[in-house]
Write a protein that holds these residues in place. Structure first.
Motif, PDB file in Angstrom:
ATOM      1  N   GLY A  66       0.824  -1.194   0.000  1.00  0.00           N
ATOM      2  CA  GLY A  66       0.000   0.000   0.000  1.00  0.00           C
ATOM      3  C   GLY A  66       0.861   1.247   0.000  1.00  0.00           C
ATOM      4  N   THR A  67       0.205   2.373   0.169  1.00  0.00           N
ATOM      5  CA  THR A  67       0.854   3.675   0.154  1.00  0.00           C
ATOM      6  C   THR A  67       0.531   4.406   1.450  1.00  0.00           C
ATOM      7  OG1 THR A  67       0.579   3.771  -2.246  1.00  0.00           O
ATOM      8  CG2 THR A  67       1.033   5.852  -1.126  1.00  0.00           C
ATOM      9  N   LEU A  68       1.549   4.991   2.070  1.00  0.00           N
ATOM     10  CA  LEU A  68       1.329   5.724   3.312  1.00  0.00           C
ATOM     11  C   LEU A  68       0.472   6.946   3.040  1.00  0.00           C
ATOM     12  CD1 LEU A  68       1.940   5.924   6.339  1.00  0.00           C
ATOM     13  CD2 LEU A  68       3.934   7.304   5.745  1.00  0.00           C
ATOM     14  N   TYR A  69      -0.688   7.000   3.701  1.00  0.00           N
ATOM     15  CA  TYR A  69      -1.625   8.101   3.532  1.00  0.00           C
ATOM     16  C   TYR A  69      -1.418   9.159   4.615  1.00  0.00           C
ATOM     17  CZ  TYR A  69      -6.029  10.538   2.822  1.00  0.00           C
ATOM     18  OH  TYR A  69      -6.979  11.506   2.574  1.00  0.00           O
ATOM     19  N   SER A  70      -1.177   8.704   5.845  1.00  0.00           N
ATOM     20  CA  SER A  70      -0.966   9.624   6.958  1.00  0.00           C
ATOM     21  C   SER A  70      -0.360   8.855   8.127  1.00  0.00           C
ATOM     22  CB  SER A  70      -2.296  10.253   7.388  1.00  0.00           C
ATOM     23  OG  SER A  70      -2.099  11.236   8.386  1.00  0.00           O
ATOM     24  N   TRP A  71       0.113   9.594   9.132  1.00  0.00           N
ATOM     25  CA  TRP A  71       0.620   8.966  10.349  1.00  0.00           C
ATOM     26  C   TRP A  71       0.679   9.994  11.467  1.00  0.00           C
ATOM     27  CZ3 TRP A  71       4.133  11.023   6.988  1.00  0.00           C
ATOM     28  CH2 TRP A  71       5.188  11.745   7.535  1.00  0.00           C
ATOM     29  N   THR A  72       0.779   9.483  12.692  1.00  0.00           N
ATOM     30  CA  THR A  72       0.985  10.330  13.854  1.00  0.00           C
ATOM     31  C   THR A  72       1.836   9.573  14.860  1.00  0.00           C
ATOM     32  OG1 THR A  72      -0.090  11.740  15.520  1.00  0.00           O
ATOM     33  CG2 THR A  72      -1.094   9.601  15.121  1.00  0.00           C
ATOM     34  N   VAL A  73       2.683  10.295  15.563  1.00  0.00           N
ATOM     35  CA  VAL A  73       3.517   9.697  16.596  1.00  0.00           C
ATOM     36  C   VAL A  73       2.830   9.906  17.940  1.00  0.00           C
ATOM     37  CG1 VAL A  73       5.755   9.740  17.755  1.00  0.00           C
ATOM     38  CG2 VAL A  73       5.628  10.091  15.276  1.00  0.00           C
ATOM     39  N   LEU A 101      -6.152   1.095   5.900  1.00  0.00           N
ATOM     40  CA  LEU A 101      -6.040   0.306   7.122  1.00  0.00           C
ATOM     41  C   LEU A 101      -5.005   0.929   8.046  1.00  0.00           C
ATOM     42  CD1 LEU A 101      -6.030  -3.297   5.600  1.00  0.00           C
ATOM     43  CD2 LEU A 101      -7.965  -2.051   6.584  1.00  0.00           C
ATOM     44  N   LEU A 102      -5.204   0.731   9.346  1.00  0.00           N
ATOM     45  CA  LEU A 102      -4.282   1.248  10.355  1.00  0.00           C
ATOM     46  C   LEU A 102      -3.220   0.211  10.715  1.00  0.00           C
ATOM     47  CD1 LEU A 102      -6.824   2.865  12.815  1.00  0.00           C
ATOM     48  CD2 LEU A 102      -5.179   4.073  11.393  1.00  0.00           C
ATOM     49  N   GLY A 103      -2.111   0.706  11.190  1.00  0.00           N
ATOM     50  CA  GLY A 103      -1.052  -0.157  11.708  1.00  0.00           C
ATOM     51  C   GLY A 103      -0.263   0.595  12.755  1.00  0.00           C
ATOM     52  N   ARG A 104       0.626  -0.118  13.422  1.00  0.00           N
ATOM     53  CA  ARG A 104       1.433   0.463  14.496  1.00  0.00           C
ATOM     54  C   ARG A 104       2.894   0.115  14.259  1.00  0.00           C
ATOM     55  NH1 ARG A 104       3.530  -1.571  19.073  1.00  0.00           N
ATOM     56  NH2 ARG A 104       3.736  -0.203  20.865  1.00  0.00           N
ATOM     57  N   ILE A 105       3.758   1.113  14.377  1.00  0.00           N
ATOM     58  CA  ILE A 105       5.204   0.931  14.242  1.00  0.00           C
ATOM     59  C   ILE A 105       5.846   1.459  15.520  1.00  0.00           C
ATOM     60  CG2 ILE A 105       7.276   1.546  12.932  1.00  0.00           C
ATOM     61  CD1 ILE A 105       5.480   2.067  10.495  1.00  0.00           C
ATOM     62  N   ASP A 106       6.729   0.686  16.118  1.00  0.00           N
ATOM     63  CA  ASP A 106       7.433   1.146  17.312  1.00  0.00           C
ATOM     64  C   ASP A 106       8.322   2.345  16.987  1.00  0.00           C
ATOM     65  OD1 ASP A 106       6.338  -0.823  18.931  1.00  0.00           O
ATOM     66  OD2 ASP A 106       8.002  -2.215  18.611  1.00  0.00           O
ATOM     67  N   GLY A 107       8.419   3.268  17.930  1.00  0.00           N
ATOM     68  CA  GLY A 107       9.332   4.400  17.796  1.00  0.00           C
ATOM     69  C   GLY A 107       8.813   5.502  16.901  1.00  0.00           C
ATOM     70  N   ARG A 108       9.781   6.273  16.378  1.00  0.00           N
ATOM     71  CA  ARG A 108       9.494   7.425  15.510  1.00  0.00           C
ATOM     72  C   ARG A 108      10.184   7.212  14.158  1.00  0.00           C
ATOM     73  NH1 ARG A 108      11.532   9.431  20.214  1.00  0.00           N
ATOM     74  NH2 ARG A 108      10.036  10.396  21.625  1.00  0.00           N
ATOM     75  N   PRO A 109       9.650   6.343  13.310  1.00  0.00           N
ATOM     76  CA  PRO A 109      10.319   6.072  12.034  1.00  0.00           C
ATOM     77  C   PRO A 109      10.311   7.295  11.120  1.00  0.00           C
ATOM     78  CG  PRO A 109       8.153   5.093  12.042  1.00  0.00           C
ATOM     79  CD  PRO A 109       8.389   5.636  13.426  1.00  0.00           C
ATOM     80  N   ASP A 110      11.269   7.329  10.225  1.00  0.00           N
ATOM     81  CA  ASP A 110      11.343   8.380   9.216  1.00  0.00           C
ATOM     82  C   ASP A 110      10.366   8.014   8.104  1.00  0.00           C
ATOM     83  OD1 ASP A 110      12.154  10.617   7.819  1.00  0.00           O
ATOM     84  OD2 ASP A 110      13.905   9.620   6.949  1.00  0.00           O
ATOM     85  N   LEU A 111       9.237   8.700   8.044  1.00  0.00           N
ATOM     86  CA  LEU A 111       8.177   8.379   7.087  1.00  0.00           C
ATOM     87  C   LEU A 111       7.912   9.560   6.165  1.00  0.00           C
ATOM     88  CD1 LEU A 111       5.669   6.645   9.536  1.00  0.00           C
ATOM     89  CD2 LEU A 111       7.240   5.529   7.947  1.00  0.00           C
ATOM     90  N   GLU A 112       7.297   9.250   5.037  1.00  0.00           N
ATOM     91  CA  GLU A 112       6.956  10.268   4.048  1.00  0.00           C
ATOM     92  C   GLU A 112       5.617   9.906   3.407  1.00  0.00           C
ATOM     93  OE1 GLU A 112       9.249  11.476   0.148  1.00  0.00           O
ATOM     94  OE2 GLU A 112      10.607  11.404   1.884  1.00  0.00           O
ATOM     95  N   ILE A 113       4.703  10.867   3.319  1.00  0.00           N
ATOM     96  CA  ILE A 113       3.425  10.625   2.653  1.00  0.00           C
ATOM     97  C   ILE A 113       3.706  10.095   1.249  1.00  0.00           C
ATOM     98  CG2 ILE A 113       1.345  11.730   1.701  1.00  0.00           C
ATOM     99  CD1 ILE A 113       1.303  11.580   4.730  1.00  0.00           C
ATOM    100  N   GLY A 114       2.991   9.060   0.858  1.00  0.00           N
ATOM    101  CA  GLY A 114       3.138   8.486  -0.477  1.00  0.00           C
ATOM    102  C   GLY A 114       4.164   7.369  -0.565  1.00  0.00           C
ATOM    103  N   GLN A 115       4.889   7.093   0.519  1.00  0.00           N
ATOM    104  CA  GLN A 115       5.904   6.055   0.422  1.00  0.00           C
ATOM    105  C   GLN A 115       5.261   4.671   0.408  1.00  0.00           C
ATOM    106  OE1 GLN A 115       7.780   6.824   4.506  1.00  0.00           O
ATOM    107  NE2 GLN A 115       8.677   4.854   3.948  1.00  0.00           N
ATOM    108  N   ALA A 116       5.942   3.736  -0.224  1.00  0.00           N
ATOM    109  CA  ALA A 116       5.454   2.363  -0.332  1.00  0.00           C
ATOM    110  C   ALA A 116       5.536   1.675   1.026  1.00  0.00           C
ATOM    111  CB  ALA A 116       6.274   1.597  -1.364  1.00  0.00           C
TER     112      ALA A 116
END
Length: 142
Positions: A66-73, A101-116
């Motif tokens: 999928g494609t990252l649509y949004s996230w929050t720490v 769909l939602l998911g959970r990642i430990d920590g504060r990953p370096d993310l970017e909207i639209g990334q695979a």
């Protein structure tokens, strides 16, 4: 001495509307509910199709990407089973009509909207939970 580790919060996996999602995850598949008549994606799962009104529905395996649509720490701990920081991601599943769909990642990953993103399956007790992470090809090129 007693174990003070808090039990994780787990979803109900045998619900008529969502049980198929968790059954698919237990098999290592990602699945969504679709209308059996017009093939409309029914997410969130519901009793009848909003497009054609049919009450016949089924589960369809979808890509594990999928494609990252949004996230929050999350920085403020709201439950002892979920130590902070962790990141809640919202991923738009490939080859669907905008299913997210939602998911959970430990920590504060370096993310970017639209990334695979890709799904992986976390076993928590008797429940298998689909989770998301940056796609391996992106991690390798970083």
């Amino acid at each position: 001495m007693t174990d003070l580790t808090p039990a994780p919060l787990l979803p109900v996996t045998d619900d008529v509307d969502t049980g198929g999602f968790f059954a698919a995850a237990a098999r290592g598949e990602l699945a969504i509910r679709v209308c059996s008549e017009c093939r409309t994606d029914l997410h969130l799962p519901r009793e009848n199709c909003p497009r054609c009104g049919a009450f016949s529905r089924e589960w369809r395996a979808v890509p594990r990407t999928g494609t990252l649509y949004s996230w929050t720490v999350v920085e403020h701990q709201v439950h002892p089973a979920f130590p902070v920081p962790y990141t809640v991601v919202l991923v738009e599943v490939d080859d669907t009509d905008g299913v997210r769909l939602l998911g959970r990642i430990d920590g504060r990953p370096d993310l970017e909207i639209g990334q695979a993103m890709e799904v992986w399956f976390q076993q928590v007790g008797d429940v298998t939970l689909p989770q998301w992470r940056p796609a391996a090809s992106q991690e390798e090129s970083a």
